[in-house]
Design an enzyme around this catalytic site. Sequence first.
Site, PDB file in Angstrom:
ATOM      1  CG  ASP A  26      -1.677   1.230   1.458  1.00 53.23           C
ATOM      2  OD1 ASP A  26      -2.322   1.678   0.496  1.00 53.23           O
ATOM      3  OD2 ASP A  26      -1.661   1.777   2.568  1.00 53.23           O
ATOM      4  CG  ASP A  82      -1.713   7.857   0.759  1.00 48.53           C
ATOM      5  OD1 ASP A  82      -1.057   8.892   0.970  1.00 48.53           O
ATOM      6  OD2 ASP A  82      -2.251   7.603  -0.335  1.00 48.53           O
ATOM      7  CG  ASP A 120      -1.841   2.120   6.515  1.00 47.64           C
ATOM      8  OD1 ASP A 120      -2.449   3.028   7.110  1.00 47.64           O
ATOM      9  OD2 ASP A 120      -1.860   1.991   5.283  1.00 47.64           O
TER      10      ASP A 120
END
Length: 220
Positions: free
Chosen positions: A8, A10, A166
Amino acid sequence: MIKAIIFDFDGLILDTETHEYEVLQEIFKEQGSELPMSVWGKVIGTASDFNPLVYLEEQIGRSVDHEHLTRLQKEKFEKRISAEAARPGVEAYLTAAKELGLKIGLASSSSYEWVSTYLKSLNLIDYFECIRTSDHVDFVKPDPALYIEAAKCLGVKPSECLAFEDSANGALAAKKAGMYCTIVPNSVTAHLEFGETDHRLESMAEMELEKVISLIESRN
């Protein structure tokens, strides 16, 4: 056997999410309100029509200057993020993946321009063989399309991929795609409730990539 890792962006590679939330909290407090994580957490890692300034107006019972506060939000965010480095262990994982002969991809709900701009500033973009963003799919996370497309691009099956995420929306997308998923929450997403995942790290710096892969493969 895991043949590829897919990151991922961001909040995982660059912790844009913590800064974004803290800036919004500053603005909310200046207006005599707050933005609960129970509300904001739902939009992390996905696309949403949620407008924090409209929510702010609902909480304080009056109108605010959207143009001014949007500009203020952008200025505060850019000042914070300009001094931010990649999260601990990120580059070490990318280097290790190369050494292990793994394919490396990225799947982000953000735009390609956003992702590529920051990857270039961090000198990380050359690690990635394939980058899939909101520009490449009709639906972003928690829909699995981004991960499915990233796997296709890398020439591997989803079941041969280990995703690093995250956020809860991101982890859900990876698992829906049929991938293994290790979560590495940041200071904001650490408070979210995650569904099914394969492993959790507080930081990539706490365990070498090869050990993470061995751990997941041994469980499966």
